[in-house]
Design an enzyme around this catalytic site. Structure first.
Site, mmCIF file in Angstrom:
data_model
loop_
_atom_site.group_PDB
_atom_site.id
_atom_site.type_symbol
_atom_site.label_atom_id
_atom_site.label_comp_id
_atom_site.label_asym_id
_atom_site.label_seq_id
_atom_site.Cartn_x
_atom_site.Cartn_y
_atom_site.Cartn_z
ATOM 1 N N HIS A 33 0.822 -1.215 0.000
ATOM 2 C CA HIS A 33 0.000 0.000 0.000
ATOM 3 C C HIS A 33 0.857 1.267 0.000
ATOM 4 C CE1 HIS A 33 -3.962 -1.920 0.553
ATOM 5 N NE2 HIS A 33 -3.299 -2.826 1.258
ATOM 6 N N ASP A 60 -0.687 -5.069 6.008
ATOM 7 C CA ASP A 60 -1.670 -5.976 5.415
ATOM 8 C C ASP A 60 -1.468 -6.114 3.904
ATOM 9 O OD1 ASP A 60 -2.477 -3.203 5.255
ATOM 10 O OD2 ASP A 60 -4.336 -3.918 4.330
ATOM 11 N N GLU A 61 -2.041 -7.154 3.352
ATOM 12 C CA GLU A 61 -2.158 -7.367 1.902
ATOM 13 C C GLU A 61 -0.823 -7.133 1.173
ATOM 14 O OE1 GLU A 61 -6.816 -6.360 1.044
ATOM 15 O OE2 GLU A 61 -5.451 -4.650 1.106
ATOM 16 N N VAL A 62 0.215 -7.816 1.622
ATOM 17 C CA VAL A 62 1.545 -7.639 1.044
ATOM 18 C C VAL A 62 1.784 -8.720 -0.011
ATOM 19 C CG1 VAL A 62 4.012 -7.512 1.513
ATOM 20 C CG2 VAL A 62 2.376 -6.636 3.200
#
Length: 548
Positions: free
Chosen positions: A288, A341-343
């Site tokens: 992100h 998160d969401e890596v």
């Protein structure tokens, strides 16, 4: 959660209940306060409120040198009067409420005041709003006496601010008398929050939110006693905040005008703290973060594979250190949010130089992800912060996280019980219930979502700091943020404030009370959507605010 077929029946119940009881009904009616206090008793007498209602702090140990209490009192008067012309006649002998006496008793406030004044001299003026500060209060409104004074007792000024909000909800404008009235006196209310962390996330990367809009959100939070504004400042799409240590970072903003200066951020923090709201800043790393590389392309793994941030580069962590160093001068809250998160780590293995670095250090993709998160944590700790990370960090390597980590649940239920069993703290924001951008998530689901579900050990229950409703910004901006937040966030706010034994066992019994609160928000200039339908719905038909 109510089914679609049952929702019209719930609104019909609203009509019946509202017809049976007016604002802050008497002994036979319901108590129209939101969130519901811990303990309430009231009578049946109506008082008139003086046009020149006075604030008295005689006997208080809080000096109010920065005007926090004084300003809160003036804001309270404004939301009580709602721009009505108060020009009725006070009849001789009518019970008249002449003022509000506030006594803040904690000696800690003297220390807080001294520190705030010291910071003021350093041009970093703020109020020290520590996490876990005592927010309790007692509010008493007598029915007899001459003159009459409401009495607020609180350990800290922040409890007094909550008491003033409760007091404002006891008052209403009488259109016949053209005066402010307070019904159902005498009142005795004793109150304190169930959880110390009661948050709302806003997202200024997906859409820019002007400073006045952010301040309006902060104001609206105080009406339901939320106390943490989680500011998700930057993300893939935009980096709008000025970072003096690395001034090219905000080259990643959408445009020249869609930015926040350091002074803007300090102003927002101080504005919030004066209202009893802490600001939690977030940078979401290592994923992100595509917008970071607009100003500093070397943060990208390569020109064609741009995220997550380059794990192999010392410069990446120099930038993170610079950001958090600058944050420490702006954001005084105990915590900083580091995301995590969401890596998607594929860029690390498809970029030759990073792949070589991984091999040299004996790491695979998972190891590198852990290495990045833990190194960012150490940097944050060096600047005096405790850390909050999204739950993927716990799910992947929870035993390696710093013990000061707070795990932020979002993927679903059942995570909090695992986190606290491991001895870590937790914040609950499970997306199926408390994500405001899920427009199909109804207020009933927000109300019934219990942070302590399946957590029975008292020591583990204390590790749940509270919860947060999340207003992700992909499909909201300044034009529709308030009606997407409210009234569903208020339903969660009562869950986080009110003692569990006082919470309704089903939403039917609170529908009418929340409907009145939603109308109160509208009257105060907050564009709260109707209860009927789903998030951000428009009224379906002509009719009273209280019937929607």
């Amino acid at each position: 959660m109510a089914s679609a077929l049952s929702r019209p029946l719930l609104l019909l119940l609203v009509l019946v209940l509202l017809a049976a009881a007016g604002p802050c009904a008497g002994a036979g009616g319901r108590v129209d306060l939101w969130p519901m206090p811990a303990s309430v008793s009231r009578g049946a007498r109506t008082l008139l409120v003086a046009r020149d209602l006075r604030l008295s702090t005689d006997g208080s140990r809080y000096a109010d040198a920065l005007g926090v209490l004084r300003d809160a009192f003036q804001r309270m008067l404004a939301v009580v009067e709602l721009d009505h012309v108060i020009n009725g006649t006070y009849y001789q002998g009518a019970p008249l409420l002449a003022g509000v006496r506030v006594a803040v008793t904690s000696p800690d406030d003297e220390v807080v005041l001294a520190l705030a004044l010291a910071l003021l001299m350093l041009s970093l003026s703020c109020i020290v709003l520590n996490f876990g500060v005592d927010e309790s209060y007692k509010l008493s409104v007598p029915a007899t006496g001459n003159p009459l004074y409401a009495q607020i007792e609180a350990q800290t000024v922040y409890g007094a601010l909550h008491a003033l909000e409760t007091f404002s909800q006891l008052c209403s404008f009488d259109f016949n008398a053209r005066l402010i009235e307070l019904h159902s006196a005498p009142w005795t209310i004793q109150d304190a929050p169930r959880f110390p962390y009661r948050g709302l996330l806003i997202d200024t990367s997906r859409h820019y939110l002007p400073v006045p809009v952010i301040k309006s959100v902060i104001d609206s939070m105080t009406f339901s006693k939320l106390n943490v504004l989680h500011w998700h400042i930057v993300d893939e799409q935009s980096f709008p905040l000025q970072i003096p240590s690395f001034p090219k970072l905000w080259n990643g903003a959408y445009s020249y005008s869609e930015r926040y200066t350091v002074d803007d951020a300090i102003d927002i923090v101080q504005y919030a703290e004066k209202r009893g709201v802490n600001v939690l800043a977030e940078i979401d790393v290592p994923g992100h973060a595509l917008s970071w590389g607009v100003g500093y392309p070397s943060l990208w793994p390569s020109a064609t594979c741009k995220e997550p941030l380059d794990v192999s580069s010392d410069f990446t962590f120099q930038v993170i250190n610079g950001i958090l160093s600058d944050f420490s001068k702006i954001f005084k809250f105990k915590f900083v949010h580091l995301g995590g998160d969401e890596v998607n780590t594929s860029c690390w293995t498809t970029t030759p130089r990073i792949k070589s670095w991984l091999i040299q250090h004996g790491m695979n993709e998972s190891d590198a992800y852990r290495y990045f998160v833990l190194k960012a944590q150490k940097i944050a700790i060096s600047h005096g912060y405790d850390i909050i990370n999204w739950e993927e960090t716990f799910n992947n390597f929870g035993d390696k996280l710093d013990r000061r980590t707070v795990v932020h649940n979002w993927l679903g239920s059942g995570v909090a019980e695992k986190v606290v069993a491991a001895g870590l703290r937790c914040i609950v924001s499970n997306q199926d219930k408390w994500y405001l951008d899920h427009l199909d998530a109804t207020w009933e689901g927000f109300y019934m979502n219990e942070p302590l579900s399946n957590i029975y050990n008292p020591a583990q229950q204390k590790l749940v700091l509270g919860g947060e409703v999340c207003m992700w910004g992909e499909h909201i901006d300044a034009s529709d943020i308030q009606q997407t937040i409210w009234p569903r966030a208020a339903a969660a706010a009562e869950r986080l404030w009110t003692p569990i034994e006082k919470l309704a066992k089903d939403t039917t019994s609170v529908t009418a009370r929340l409907a009145r609160f939603r109308c109160l928000l509208n009257q105060r200039g907050v564009a709260a959507a109707p209860l009927a339908g789903y998030g951000r719905s428009a009224p379906s038909d002509p009719g009273s605010c209280q019937r929607q």
